[in-house]
Design a protein around this motif. Structure first.
Motif, mmCIF file in Angstrom:
data_model
loop_
_atom_site.group_PDB
_atom_site.id
_atom_site.type_symbol
_atom_site.label_atom_id
_atom_site.label_comp_id
_atom_site.label_asym_id
_atom_site.label_seq_id
_atom_site.Cartn_x
_atom_site.Cartn_y
_atom_site.Cartn_z
ATOM 1 N N THR A 23 0.839 -1.255 -0.003
ATOM 2 C CA THR A 23 0.049 0.015 -0.119
ATOM 3 C C THR A 23 0.972 1.525 0.010
ATOM 4 N N GLY A 63 -8.796 2.613 -8.967
ATOM 5 C CA GLY A 63 -9.014 3.246 -7.779
ATOM 6 C C GLY A 63 -8.453 4.477 -7.399
ATOM 7 N N ALA A 65 -8.010 8.028 -4.643
ATOM 8 C CA ALA A 65 -7.925 8.632 -3.037
ATOM 9 C C ALA A 65 -7.437 10.023 -3.258
ATOM 10 N N LEU A 90 -3.713 4.053 -0.831
ATOM 11 C CA LEU A 90 -4.092 3.068 -1.746
ATOM 12 C C LEU A 90 -3.298 2.098 -2.158
ATOM 13 N N VAL A 98 0.585 2.703 -8.854
ATOM 14 C CA VAL A 98 0.000 3.887 -8.229
ATOM 15 C C VAL A 98 0.654 5.026 -8.476
ATOM 16 N N TRP A 126 -10.374 5.662 0.434
ATOM 17 C CA TRP A 126 -10.197 5.380 -1.148
ATOM 18 C C TRP A 126 -11.449 4.997 -1.824
ATOM 19 N N GLN A 128 -13.247 2.710 -4.702
ATOM 20 C CA GLN A 128 -12.869 1.632 -5.862
ATOM 21 C C GLN A 128 -13.589 1.889 -7.228
ATOM 22 N N PRO A 223 -12.393 0.418 1.429
ATOM 23 C CA PRO A 223 -12.565 1.508 0.578
ATOM 24 C C PRO A 223 -13.654 2.481 1.428
#
Length: 227
Positions: A23, A63, A65, A90, A98, A126, A128, A223
């Protein structure tokens, strides 16, 4: 022996399935006003917005954020810290990436910008994005495009791009992150990003230094509710 072998296989499968994903956690550190754009008022009214956008192995958005800060009046030579600023997180998809992106913006309409920032902060966690639900091009190369894509995927439309006729983007920064480690037990690591933004607007010049960190760690996150 067969029973023992089956049990060992089951344990291995269970261990693999419970492996926590890598992450990315983005944390804002500091902002330094080396030189201001507004030489008459001697203050710049600033906001920042930043995002994490996740893409799978086929470069499809899966995804987002986002977060924001401001509006603050900043004087020349001032250094601001963000110890109490919430982070955004995320998970990096397997085989995907990412992208962490940040925008520094000078604000003209204080009230409108405050409302915009509040809306971003109201999005908790975050989000989805169903594969194929949000179609994007393959040329997302600028931080502005990544941030506006994240906000649009969060249901905020294109409000940021609508604002750019009135507000000035003083700086943009992006970092791409991938899970290249083959060791699920690899220790946490931190990517430190120093960004220097400078330029001219009409007769005024400006220079800002922004620092942020992206911490990579293996953890599970949930999420945002209601998405």
């Amino acid at each position: 022996m067969k029973l023992v072998s089956c049990l060992l296989c089951a344990l291995l499968v269970s261990a693999c399935s419970s492996q926590k994903p890598l992450t990315a956690e983005m944390r804002l550190n500091s902002l330094k006003a080396v030189n201001l754009e507004e030489t008459i008022s001697r203050k710049d009214e600033l906001m920042m917005t930043w995002s994490l956008t996740a893409f799978d192995s086929k470069n499809r958005l899966v995804g987002v954020a986002s977060s924001a800060w401001g509006v603050e009046k900043v004087k020349k030579g001032a250094t601001l810290s963000f110890d109490n600023q919430a982070t955004v997180q995320l998970a990096i998809p397997k085989g995907g990436k990412v992208v962490a992106s940040l925008l520094l913006i000078e604000v003209d309409d204080y009230t409108e910008a405050q409302q915009f920032i509040k809306r971003i902060r109201d999005i908790n966690g975050w989000i989805q994005v169903p594969v194929g639900f949000f179609e994007i091009g393959a040329d997302l190369l600028t931080p502005l495009k990544y941030v506006t894509t994240a906000l649009a995927a969060a249901g905020m439309g294109i409000q940021l791009t609508d604002r750019l006729d009135k507000d000035d983007i003083l700086g943009q920064s992006s970092v791409e992150l991938r899970d290249t480690s083959q060791d699920p037990k690899k220790k946490e690591s931190v990517v430190h990003v120093p960004a220097r933004f400078s330029g001219r607007h009409l007769r005024d010049s400006f220079e800002y230094e922004v620092e942020y960190d992206i911490q990579l760690k293996r953890m599970k996150i949930k999420p945002a509710p209601g998405r």
